[in-house]
Each structure stands twice: as C-alpha cells, then as structure tokens.
Design a protein around this motif. Structure first.
Motif, PDB file in Angstrom:
ATOM      1  N   GLU A  47      40.378  46.060  58.630  1.00  0.00           N
ATOM      2  CA  GLU A  47      39.079  46.517  58.154  1.00  0.00           C
ATOM      3  C   GLU A  47      39.213  47.923  57.591  1.00  0.00           C
ATOM      4  N   CYS A  48      38.289  48.298  56.739  1.00  0.00           N
ATOM      5  CA  CYS A  48      38.273  49.650  56.186  1.00  0.00           C
ATOM      6  C   CYS A  48      37.220  50.438  56.952  1.00  0.00           C
ATOM      7  N   GLY A  49      37.662  51.262  57.853  1.00  0.00           N
ATOM      8  CA  GLY A  49      36.753  52.051  58.671  1.00  0.00           C
ATOM      9  C   GLY A  49      37.248  52.101  60.103  1.00  0.00           C
ATOM     10  N   CYS A  74      41.980  49.752  54.292  1.00  0.00           N
ATOM     11  CA  CYS A  74      41.529  50.607  53.192  1.00  0.00           C
ATOM     12  C   CYS A  74      42.634  50.762  52.152  1.00  0.00           C
ATOM     13  N   SER A  75      42.231  50.735  50.884  1.00  0.00           N
ATOM     14  CA  SER A  75      43.222  50.950  49.796  1.00  0.00           C
ATOM     15  C   SER A  75      42.621  51.886  48.776  1.00  0.00           C
ATOM     16  N   ASN A  76      43.461  52.565  48.040  1.00  0.00           N
ATOM     17  CA  ASN A  76      43.009  53.532  47.050  1.00  0.00           C
ATOM     18  C   ASN A  76      43.040  52.971  45.626  1.00  0.00           C
TER      19      ASN A  76
END
Length: 87
Positions: free
Chosen positions: A55-57, A84-86
């Motif tokens: 998950e992102c967070g 998370c990815s940029n």
C-alpha cells in the motif's frame, strides 16, 4: 549400522520438537504492545518482523523480540508501505 544411525537421528530430532512448539505458543499468548515515542525498548534479539503491505501510506507492522531478561514481546508500530512509486 545405517539403520541404527537413522534411528538415533530420528530420536534426537523428535526431542527438539517440543522446544519449537513451546516457542510458538508463547508468542500466541504474548499481548501486543503499541509503540509510542515514550516506549522504552529493551531489545536483545529480534525473533520476527511482519511483512509490509503493498500500500502507499502508513501500514501496521509487528515485531516479536526478546528483551535482556529473556521475556518475549510483540510490538505493533506504523511503517510506510512499499507500494508508493514516483512514476
């Protein structure tokens, strides 16, 4: 000769099995402590750390450890998820 060696190894291996069973039951009965900035950590040996979700967070994670007195603890804390990815 080979049969007697095999029997000896089998007997020795079966003697160690209860030790592993006791360790897992101790973890199941250990209450989960929630980490705060005021938490005093006395970590002598880390036994296990849970996997972080995709998950992102912030996501909850748990660490099982042994303190300097040999007592086992389970600590719950927050970590950043690995999703998370940029891009």
């Amino acid at each position: 000769m080979k049969l007697s060696k095999f029997a000896l190894v089998l007997i020795l291996a079966s003697l160690g099995a209860p030790a592993f069973a006791d360790d897992s039951s101790a973890t199941a009965n250990t209450p989960v402590e929630t980490y705060t900035y005021d938490t005093h950590l006395d970590i002598k040996r880390v036994i296990s750390v849970s996997n972080v979700g995709d998950e992102c967070g912030p996501v909850p994670a748990q660490m099982t450890y042994e303190d300097s007195r040999g007592q086992q603890h389970v600590l719950q804390y927050q970590v950043m998820g690995s999703g998370c990815s940029n891009s």
